[in-house]
Write a protein that holds these residues in place. Structure first.
Motif, PDB file in Angstrom:
ATOM      1  N   GLU A 275      -6.257  38.944 -25.291  1.00  0.00           N
ATOM      2  CA  GLU A 275      -5.124  38.208 -25.852  1.00  0.00           C
ATOM      3  C   GLU A 275      -5.447  37.796 -27.279  1.00  0.00           C
ATOM      4  O   GLU A 275      -6.588  37.435 -27.580  1.00  0.00           O
ATOM      5  CB  GLU A 275      -4.801  36.966 -25.005  1.00  0.00           C
ATOM      6  CG  GLU A 275      -4.329  37.287 -23.594  1.00  0.00           C
ATOM      7  CD  GLU A 275      -4.070  36.036 -22.775  1.00  0.00           C
ATOM      8  OE1 GLU A 275      -2.996  35.944 -22.152  1.00  0.00           O
ATOM      9  OE2 GLU A 275      -4.951  35.154 -22.751  1.00  0.00           O
ATOM     10  N   ARG A 276      -4.452  37.856 -28.138  1.00  0.00           N
ATOM     11  CA  ARG A 276      -4.635  37.427 -29.526  1.00  0.00           C
ATOM     12  C   ARG A 276      -3.268  37.193 -30.171  1.00  0.00           C
ATOM     13  O   ARG A 276      -2.238  37.542 -29.599  1.00  0.00           O
ATOM     14  CB  ARG A 276      -5.437  38.455 -30.318  1.00  0.00           C
ATOM     15  CG  ARG A 276      -4.744  39.813 -30.537  1.00  0.00           C
ATOM     16  CD  ARG A 276      -5.642  40.687 -31.381  1.00  0.00           C
ATOM     17  NE  ARG A 276      -4.986  41.860 -31.924  1.00  0.00           N
ATOM     18  CZ  ARG A 276      -5.175  43.091 -31.474  1.00  0.00           C
ATOM     19  NH1 ARG A 276      -5.975  43.311 -30.462  1.00  0.00           N
ATOM     20  NH2 ARG A 276      -4.562  44.119 -32.061  1.00  0.00           N
ATOM     21  N   PHE A 277      -3.275  36.608 -31.354  1.00  0.00           N
ATOM     22  CA  PHE A 277      -2.049  36.415 -32.114  1.00  0.00           C
ATOM     23  C   PHE A 277      -1.859  37.591 -33.074  1.00  0.00           C
ATOM     24  O   PHE A 277      -2.809  38.030 -33.730  1.00  0.00           O
ATOM     25  CB  PHE A 277      -2.098  35.115 -32.911  1.00  0.00           C
ATOM     26  CG  PHE A 277      -1.812  33.886 -32.092  1.00  0.00           C
ATOM     27  CD1 PHE A 277      -0.526  33.395 -31.989  1.00  0.00           C
ATOM     28  CD2 PHE A 277      -2.835  33.226 -31.432  1.00  0.00           C
ATOM     29  CE1 PHE A 277      -0.245  32.263 -31.237  1.00  0.00           C
ATOM     30  CE2 PHE A 277      -2.571  32.092 -30.669  1.00  0.00           C
ATOM     31  CZ  PHE A 277      -1.270  31.621 -30.579  1.00  0.00           C
ATOM     32  N   GLU A 278      -0.644  38.106 -33.129  1.00  0.00           N
ATOM     33  CA  GLU A 278      -0.315  39.194 -34.036  1.00  0.00           C
ATOM     34  C   GLU A 278       1.086  38.992 -34.593  1.00  0.00           C
ATOM     35  O   GLU A 278       1.909  38.284 -34.006  1.00  0.00           O
ATOM     36  CB  GLU A 278      -0.379  40.549 -33.322  1.00  0.00           C
ATOM     37  CG  GLU A 278      -1.783  41.055 -33.012  1.00  0.00           C
ATOM     38  CD  GLU A 278      -2.534  41.479 -34.259  1.00  0.00           C
ATOM     39  OE1 GLU A 278      -1.888  41.772 -35.289  1.00  0.00           O
ATOM     40  OE2 GLU A 278      -3.782  41.539 -34.195  1.00  0.00           O
ATOM     41  N   ASP A 279       1.358  39.644 -35.717  1.00  0.00           N
ATOM     42  CA  ASP A 279       2.692  39.614 -36.329  1.00  0.00           C
ATOM     43  C   ASP A 279       3.535  40.679 -35.663  1.00  0.00           C
ATOM     44  O   ASP A 279       3.556  41.834 -36.085  1.00  0.00           O
ATOM     45  CB  ASP A 279       2.559  39.870 -37.835  1.00  0.00           C
ATOM     46  CG  ASP A 279       3.912  39.854 -38.542  1.00  0.00           C
ATOM     47  OD1 ASP A 279       4.771  39.061 -38.133  1.00  0.00           O
ATOM     48  OD2 ASP A 279       4.087  40.645 -39.484  1.00  0.00           O
ATOM     49  N   MET A 280       4.227  40.305 -34.597  1.00  0.00           N
ATOM     50  CA  MET A 280       5.046  41.250 -33.854  1.00  0.00           C
ATOM     51  C   MET A 280       6.421  40.661 -33.607  1.00  0.00           C
ATOM     52  O   MET A 280       6.554  39.476 -33.266  1.00  0.00           O
ATOM     53  CB  MET A 280       4.416  41.601 -32.495  1.00  0.00           C
ATOM     54  CG  MET A 280       3.124  42.401 -32.602  1.00  0.00           C
ATOM     55  SD  MET A 280       2.612  43.064 -30.990  1.00  0.00           S
ATOM     56  CE  MET A 280       3.734  44.450 -30.819  1.00  0.00           C
ATOM     57  N   GLU A 281       7.447  41.462 -33.792  1.00  0.00           N
ATOM     58  CA  GLU A 281       8.811  41.017 -33.536  1.00  0.00           C
ATOM     59  C   GLU A 281       9.102  41.042 -32.030  1.00  0.00           C
ATOM     60  O   GLU A 281       8.526  41.826 -31.300  1.00  0.00           O
ATOM     61  CB  GLU A 281       9.808  41.920 -34.266  1.00  0.00           C
ATOM     62  CG  GLU A 281       9.705  41.822 -35.789  1.00  0.00           C
ATOM     63  CD  GLU A 281      10.751  42.678 -36.474  1.00  0.00           C
ATOM     64  OE1 GLU A 281      11.521  43.373 -35.772  1.00  0.00           O
ATOM     65  OE2 GLU A 281      10.820  42.649 -37.709  1.00  0.00           O
TER      66      GLU A 281
END
Length: 206
Positions: free
Chosen positions: A200-206
């Protein structure tokens, strides 16, 4: 929890009554990174009158600012206020001022430093970071066509693929789409294929 930050260093500048203001902004996820950025800008503009700064970090909800010699509350606070109003975090902004010989007054300084920070924000690419899940999906070649057809419905990004005896895909998708995707995968494969959570991680995804 989603958050907004900037992708990379960005800067812009303007002149107000002969004073030159340069707004700088960069991502910073720790206080050390923020302080390193402030130190770098201060070195690059060591001959400037002031290098006012502010930063906001997700960890601990930490925020700090400095007027760097300007009258109290006229530099750091306006810069911090811009970052907060833009909803940014894990970010550091520095506004450099080269004094032009004309006093701007308290209100003029507040407006100028706010404008410098806003120009930097506007020059940056904003990332909308969302909690994302990495998953592994393994299937037979006969099912791969159906799987590939399903991925766009959930805006899934393929991180890697291995076409050995079976097809193995490492995928990335927003965490709020994981359960619906797994349900669709189960129904499409009659329970034969599942998505196994691998990270799990944070990403720039719409």
């Amino acid at each position: 929890m989603e958050y907004k930050t900037v992708s990379a260093y960005a800067a812009d500048e303007f002149v107000e009554r002969k004073s030159r203001f340069i707004g700088h902004i960069a991502p910073a996820s720790t206080e050390e990174e923020a302080q390193d950025f402030i130190a770098r800008i201060s070195r690059e503009h060591r001959d400037a009158s002031h290098n006012v700064y502010a930063y906001i970090l997700r960890t601990g909800g930490l925020s700090r600012c400095s007027d760097n010699g300007e009258p109290q509350g006229t530099g750091g606070v306006p810069v911090l206020d811009v970052l907060q109003k833009e909803g940014l975090t894990d970010v550091c902004a520095v506004v450099t001022r080269y004094f032009g010989g004309i006093l701007l007054g308290t209100g003029g300084l507040v407006r100028a430093y706010s404008h410098g920070a806003k120009l930097a924000v506007d020059a940056a690419r904003i990332l909308h970071m969302s909690p994302c899940s990495e998953v592994a999906v393994e299937c037979e070649y006969s099912f791969y066509g159906k799987l590939a057809y399903l991925l766009p419905d959930y805006r899934i990004q393929t991180l890697s693929s291995d076409f050995g005896e079976r097809v193995t895909l490492n995928l990335l998708l927003r965490s709020d789409r994981l359960d619906p995707f797994r349900k669709a995968l189960t129904e499409l494969s009659n329970g034969q294929v599942d998505a196994l959570l691998t990270g799990e991680r944070f990403e720039d995804m719409e």
